[in-house]
Write a protein that holds these residues in place. Structure first.
Motif, PDB file in Angstrom:
ATOM      1  N   THR A 182       0.792  -1.103  -0.126  1.00  9.70           N
ATOM      2  CA  THR A 182       0.388  -0.190  -0.076  1.00  9.70           C
ATOM      3  C   THR A 182       0.847   1.404  -0.108  1.00  9.70           C
ATOM      4  N   LYS A 183       0.156   1.887  -0.592  1.00  6.14           N
ATOM      5  CA  LYS A 183       1.122   3.841   0.088  1.00  6.14           C
ATOM      6  C   LYS A 183       1.916   4.277   0.977  1.00  6.14           C
ATOM      7  N   ASP A 184       0.469   4.040   2.085  1.00  3.86           N
ATOM      8  CA  ASP A 184       1.251   4.880   2.905  1.00  3.86           C
ATOM      9  C   ASP A 184       2.569   3.802   3.901  1.00  3.86           C
ATOM     10  N   GLY A 185       2.348   2.763   3.287  1.00  6.86           N
ATOM     11  CA  GLY A 185       3.247   1.679   3.868  1.00  6.86           C
ATOM     12  C   GLY A 185       2.915   0.535   5.101  1.00  6.86           C
ATOM     13  N   LYS A 186       1.660   0.406   5.043  1.00  9.82           N
ATOM     14  CA  LYS A 186       1.339  -0.272   6.513  1.00  9.82           C
ATOM     15  C   LYS A 186       0.909  -1.578   6.288  1.00  9.82           C
ATOM     16  N   VAL A 187       1.016  -1.773   4.882  1.00 10.59           N
ATOM     17  CA  VAL A 187       1.060  -3.223   4.342  1.00 10.59           C
ATOM     18  C   VAL A 187       2.964  -3.969   3.855  1.00 10.59           C
ATOM     19  N   MET A 188       3.584  -4.385   4.219  1.00 15.66           N
ATOM     20  CA  MET A 188       4.558  -4.429   3.662  1.00 15.66           C
ATOM     21  C   MET A 188       4.316  -6.103   3.055  1.00 15.66           C
ATOM     22  N   ILE A 189       5.589  -6.293   1.917  1.00 14.57           N
ATOM     23  CA  ILE A 189       5.765  -7.243   2.177  1.00 14.57           C
ATOM     24  C   ILE A 189       7.671  -7.720   2.430  1.00 14.57           C
ATOM     25  N   VAL A 190       7.825  -8.809   2.564  1.00 18.13           N
ATOM     26  CA  VAL A 190       9.147  -8.816   3.133  1.00 18.13           C
ATOM     27  C   VAL A 190       9.940 -10.871   3.127  1.00 18.13           C
ATOM     28  N   ALA A 191      11.314 -10.581   2.651  1.00 17.21           N
ATOM     29  CA  ALA A 191      11.177 -12.212   2.083  1.00 17.21           C
ATOM     30  C   ALA A 191      11.471 -13.348   3.172  1.00 17.21           C
ATOM     31  N   THR A 192      11.023 -13.967   3.505  1.00 16.03           N
ATOM     32  CA  THR A 192      11.263 -15.026   4.938  1.00 16.03           C
ATOM     33  C   THR A 192      11.814 -16.440   3.596  1.00 16.03           C
ATOM     34  N   PRO A 193      13.045 -16.694   3.653  1.00 22.58           N
ATOM     35  CA  PRO A 193      12.838 -17.877   2.516  1.00 22.58           C
ATOM     36  C   PRO A 193      13.121 -18.945   3.549  1.00 22.58           C
ATOM     37  N   GLY A 194      12.749 -20.433   3.382  1.00 19.53           N
ATOM     38  CA  GLY A 194      12.372 -21.107   4.035  1.00 19.53           C
ATOM     39  C   GLY A 194      12.549 -21.732   4.425  1.00 19.53           C
ATOM     40  N   HIS A 195      10.358 -22.438   4.379  1.00 17.14           N
ATOM     41  CA  HIS A 195       9.974 -23.120   4.057  1.00 17.14           C
ATOM     42  C   HIS A 195       9.819 -24.006   2.537  1.00 17.14           C
ATOM     43  N   GLU A 236      18.119 -21.842   4.682  1.00 12.98           N
ATOM     44  CA  GLU A 236      18.075 -20.363   4.968  1.00 12.98           C
ATOM     45  C   GLU A 236      16.488 -20.337   6.971  1.00 12.98           C
ATOM     46  N   SER A 237      16.040 -21.301   7.110  1.00 12.18           N
ATOM     47  CA  SER A 237      14.642 -21.451   7.727  1.00 12.18           C
ATOM     48  C   SER A 237      15.456 -20.357   8.721  1.00 12.18           C
ATOM     49  N   ILE A 238      16.281 -21.284   9.619  1.00 12.57           N
ATOM     50  CA  ILE A 238      16.742 -20.516  11.363  1.00 12.57           C
ATOM     51  C   ILE A 238      16.683 -19.394  11.100  1.00 12.57           C
ATOM     52  N   GLY A 239      17.657 -18.915   9.841  1.00 13.00           N
ATOM     53  CA  GLY A 239      18.297 -17.240   9.665  1.00 13.00           C
ATOM     54  C   GLY A 239      16.703 -16.251   9.756  1.00 13.00           C
ATOM     55  N   THR A 240      15.610 -16.757   9.390  1.00 12.76           N
ATOM     56  CA  THR A 240      14.110 -16.208   8.506  1.00 12.76           C
ATOM     57  C   THR A 240      13.964 -16.235   9.991  1.00 12.76           C
ATOM     58  N   LEU A 241      13.602 -17.477  10.670  1.00 13.23           N
ATOM     59  CA  LEU A 241      13.816 -17.300  12.647  1.00 13.23           C
ATOM     60  C   LEU A 241      14.204 -16.204  13.339  1.00 13.23           C
ATOM     61  N   GLU A 242      14.821 -16.044  13.006  1.00 11.62           N
ATOM     62  CA  GLU A 242      15.994 -15.172  13.688  1.00 11.62           C
ATOM     63  C   GLU A 242      16.234 -13.571  13.418  1.00 11.62           C
ATOM     64  N   ASN A 243      15.791 -13.179  12.260  1.00 11.18           N
ATOM     65  CA  ASN A 243      14.821 -11.635  11.912  1.00 11.18           C
ATOM     66  C   ASN A 243      14.094 -12.176  12.137  1.00 11.18           C
ATOM     67  N   ILE A 244      12.450 -12.673  12.235  1.00 11.09           N
ATOM     68  CA  ILE A 244      11.493 -12.786  12.351  1.00 11.09           C
ATOM     69  C   ILE A 244      11.462 -12.515  14.388  1.00 11.09           C
ATOM     70  N   LEU A 245      12.505 -13.138  14.649  1.00 14.42           N
ATOM     71  CA  LEU A 245      12.373 -12.892  16.567  1.00 14.42           C
ATOM     72  C   LEU A 245      13.210 -11.652  16.542  1.00 14.42           C
ATOM     73  N   ALA A 246      13.926 -10.836  15.846  1.00 13.64           N
ATOM     74  CA  ALA A 246      15.057  -9.751  16.215  1.00 13.64           C
ATOM     75  C   ALA A 246      13.742  -8.959  15.385  1.00 13.64           C
ATOM     76  N   PHE A 247      12.464  -8.918  15.062  1.00 16.40           N
ATOM     77  CA  PHE A 247      11.389  -7.636  14.380  1.00 16.40           C
ATOM     78  C   PHE A 247      10.458  -7.704  15.745  1.00 16.40           C
ATOM     79  N   SER A 248      10.071  -8.811  16.202  1.00 17.17           N
ATOM     80  CA  SER A 248       8.852  -9.179  17.528  1.00 17.17           C
ATOM     81  C   SER A 248      10.434  -7.972  18.486  1.00 17.17           C
ATOM     82  N   ARG A 249      11.280  -8.322  18.373  1.00 21.26           N
ATOM     83  CA  ARG A 249      11.979  -7.762  19.791  1.00 21.26           C
ATOM     84  C   ARG A 249      12.178  -5.972  19.475  1.00 21.26           C
TER      85      ARG A 249
END
Length: 275
Positions: A182-195, A236-249
């Motif tokens: 979306t133009k306001d950046g409230k809905v974002m796509i991010v890369a989460t490779p692994g599955h 790449e799965s564990i790296g993605t999980l670590e990125n999600i955890l870092a985001f949630s911190r």
């Protein structure tokens, strides 16, 4: 802006697919030949009500998985490692109509985290929406190569002409690649490779809370917190999980993978990832 979950039936897979274990046996062999089935879990899709229009993330499964001949039973995964329980009324189209949303007229965009059938099985309900799919994921899932890898490209709608996206090297918090929906950046796509190698996720910011529509980055929040990848994913799965955890911190994050049975409670009580 609002977000709603839609349960499109249930799926049952092997325990060894939900959580990776150590050992010399190839991961897929563990999944195929294990006798330990996990409990039935939901198949979730999502609808976002935004001022730019309705956005659907994943389309769930189709009841046709129970119709003889729909699934390729010659494929060992479909023969040995997965069961579906989806009724016609469970499909995303009928459920959106009950919500007062016409999938053919009101949905502007559909974003697919990846193209496994329990995420793309409801595509046929959205002939007039922009369908956003990661470019390499679409290539990997197409044709004979895709069928052998467990995708069902021959079941996609014949009209399917997706918008193929290449995520730019644009950081979004802990993620190296991202793009706005979306133009306001409230809905974002991010890369989460692994599955799968080119899996993507969608992050929705509503009133300072981040709803992480995670697809199959993990099957449960518990596995996220313990950094346990699924049994068939890439290195790449564990790296993605670590990125999600870092985001949630950094951000109050409600983690919403597609098959976690605790999601209704998590949404109702706005339970963010805790440390």
């Amino acid at each position: 802006m609002k977000i709603a979950r839609i349960q499109t039936g249930k799926v049952r897979i092997k325990e060894s697919q939900i959580s990776r274990t150590n050992g010399i046996t190839p991961p897929m062999a563990k999944v195929l030949f294990s006798k330990k089935w996990a409990d039935w879990v939901p198949i979730y899709a999502w609808v976002i009500e935004h001022e730019e229009g309705f956005i659907v993330v994943d389309t769930g499964e189709t009841y046709k998985t129970s119709v003889k001949g729909y699934l390729p039973k010659w494929h060992p995964y479909y023969a040995l490692a997965v069961d579906f329980d989806v009724k016609p009324e469970d499909e995303i189209g009928p459920q959106l109509l009950k919500m007062g949303i016409d999938p053919k007229k009101d949905v502007n965009k559909v974003v697919l985290t990846h193209l496994h059938t329990d995420h793309a099985g409801g595509l046929h309900h959205f002939p007039n929406a922009d369908i956003l799919i990661e470019r390499k994921e679409f290539k990997n899932a197409s044709g004979l190569k895709g069928i052998l890898a467990g995708y069902l490209p021959h079941r996609w709608p014949k009209w399917l002409d997706p918008i193929l996206i290449d995520l730019p090297d644009k950081p979004y918090f802990s993620f190296d690649k991202s793009m706005p929906v979306t133009k306001d950046g409230k809905v974002m796509i991010v890369a989460t490779p692994g599955h799968v190698a080119n899996h993507i996720s969608v992050i929705v910011e509503i009133d300072g809370i981040y709803y992480f529509l995670a697809g199959d980055t993990s099957y449960t929040q518990e596995n996220l917190l313990n950094k346990v990848p699924d049994g068939i994913g890439t290195v790449e799965s564990i790296g993605t999980l670590e990125n999600i955890l870092a985001f949630s911190r950094e951000n109050p994050t409600i983690y919403l993978p597609s098959h976690d049975p605790l999601i209704p409670e998590r949404i109702e009580h706005e339970q963010v990832v805790q440390w």
